[in-house]
Enzyme design. Structure first.
Site, short mmCIF file in Angstrom:
data_model
loop_
_atom_site.label_atom_id
_atom_site.label_comp_id
_atom_site.label_asym_id
_atom_site.label_seq_id
_atom_site.Cartn_x
_atom_site.Cartn_y
_atom_site.Cartn_z
N CYS A 37 0.96 -0.78 -0.14
CA CYS A 37 0.03 -0.22 -0.10
C CYS A 37 0.85 1.59 -0.12
CB CYS A 37 -0.93 -0.34 1.02
SG CYS A 37 -0.49 -0.15 2.38
N ASP A 73 -8.30 4.20 -1.68
CA ASP A 73 -7.67 3.45 -0.56
C ASP A 73 -7.00 2.56 -2.24
OD1 ASP A 73 -7.30 1.15 -0.10
OD2 ASP A 73 -9.39 1.25 1.00
N HIS A 116 -2.17 1.14 6.89
CA HIS A 116 -2.49 1.16 5.79
C HIS A 116 -1.90 3.14 4.91
CE1 HIS A 116 -3.84 0.41 2.15
NE2 HIS A 116 -5.26 1.15 2.52
#
Length: 306
Positions: free
Chosen positions: A79, A226, A208
């Site tokens: 990520c 995201d 994240h």
């Protein structure tokens, strides 16, 4: 169950196929339901209404450049690298090296200057390393660690806000964060990447990274782009709740999370090693290059006031 063998190939009856499908589904996932509230799905009726209103107020300017480069992270722990590759391309920074064929383009697997990819695949990547990789690849970057909600035991020996190895901790305020959001989303040329805990939003997992793609000033909502799109879609969250999500301490490093502001640096930056101790990322770079035998050189530069 009846198995029919024909031409050396085994064909399974309907009951067997159902059993196989159930077996696979027990061990695999097709996305996750986005907990709402506290998040608002981007493609929902309310999410689209928020988008239209934010666009009309001039706070979706950064979204379009990010949307052109929106990626799904290629590894479950990528990520940080995926968010960075997306933002570097949105900033139109030339990597000055080829991706494939004759094309120069940022891809996650090119961002291995400060951490080996196999390590990132296994463990993810730390906040300050993402910031350092951004600087190494031509972006100007200002990282902000936020003050943690719970001070880890190993930091209690000092006043945490006075520590020099946590870049811009003392400067990180929710008012400053909101101002940086407004600037980036109204088109000042910068982009933001946030490092936060999913737990605040009742999502599975923990740490994240994702870019911020838009802002609704009246409702004080930000659009989280995201990059784990196989798991959750883009969604709107409250600024104060995102701030609290950044205050969760990274259990692996014991350090607070935060956000970074990136913009396109002047020509040539990121391709030349600049030995300057005055830059925000000095402490981060010092840690990286210490393992490469350059600690003594950097220390001499620091002692000379360089």
């Amino acid at each position: 169950m009846i198995n029919i063998v024909r031409g050396g190939a085994r064909l399974f009856g309907p009951s067997s196929l159902r059993s196989m499908a159930a077996f696979q589904q027990e061990r695999t996932f097709y996305r996750r339901p986005l907990p709402s509230p506290p998040s608002i799905p981007f493609a929902s009726y309310e999410g689209k209404e928020i988008f239209r209103e934010a666009l009309g107020k001039g706070y979706m300017e950064g979204y379009f450049r990010q949307a052109e480069q929106f990626v799904t992270q290629v590894e479950p722990a990528f990520c940080g690298l995926s968010s960075l590759a997306m933002v570097l391309n949105a900033l139109e920074i030339d990597p000055r090296r080829t991706w494939k064929g004759a094309w120069r383009w940022f891809d996650e697997r090119m961002l291995d200057c400060c951490e080996k990819l196999e390590v990132v695949e296994k463990n993810g990547i730390e906040f300050h390393k993402v910031a350092a990789i951004a600087a190494c690849n031509g972006a100007a970057v200002t990282p902000y660690h936020v003050h943690p909600s719970i001070i880890p035991p190993h930091l209690k020996d000092k006043e945490i806000a006075q520590r020099t190895d946590i870049p811009n901790l003392a400067k990180a305020t929710i008012e400053g964060f909101r101002a940086d959001i407004k600037g980036a989303c109204s088109g000042d040329g910068s982009h933001l990447i946030v490092s936060y805990s999913r737990r605040k939003f009742l999502q599975t997992g923990d740490g994240h990274f994702s870019p911020i793609g838009g802002y609704h000033p009246d409702r004080d909502l930000v659009l989280v782009m995201d990059v784990a799109r196989f798991k959750y879609p883009p969604h709107w969250v409250k600024v104060d709740e995102l701030w609290e999500a950044m205050r969760y301490v990274d259990k692996d490093t014991g350090m607070p999370r935060g956000y970074m502001r990136l913009w396109n640096a002047p020509f040539g930056r990121g391709n030349v090693l600049t030995l300057s101790t005055q830059r925000v990322l000095w402490q981060a770079h010092l840690r990286f290059y210490a393992d490469k035998g350059l600690h003594e050189v950097f220390s001499k530069v620091a002692a000379a006031g360089g």
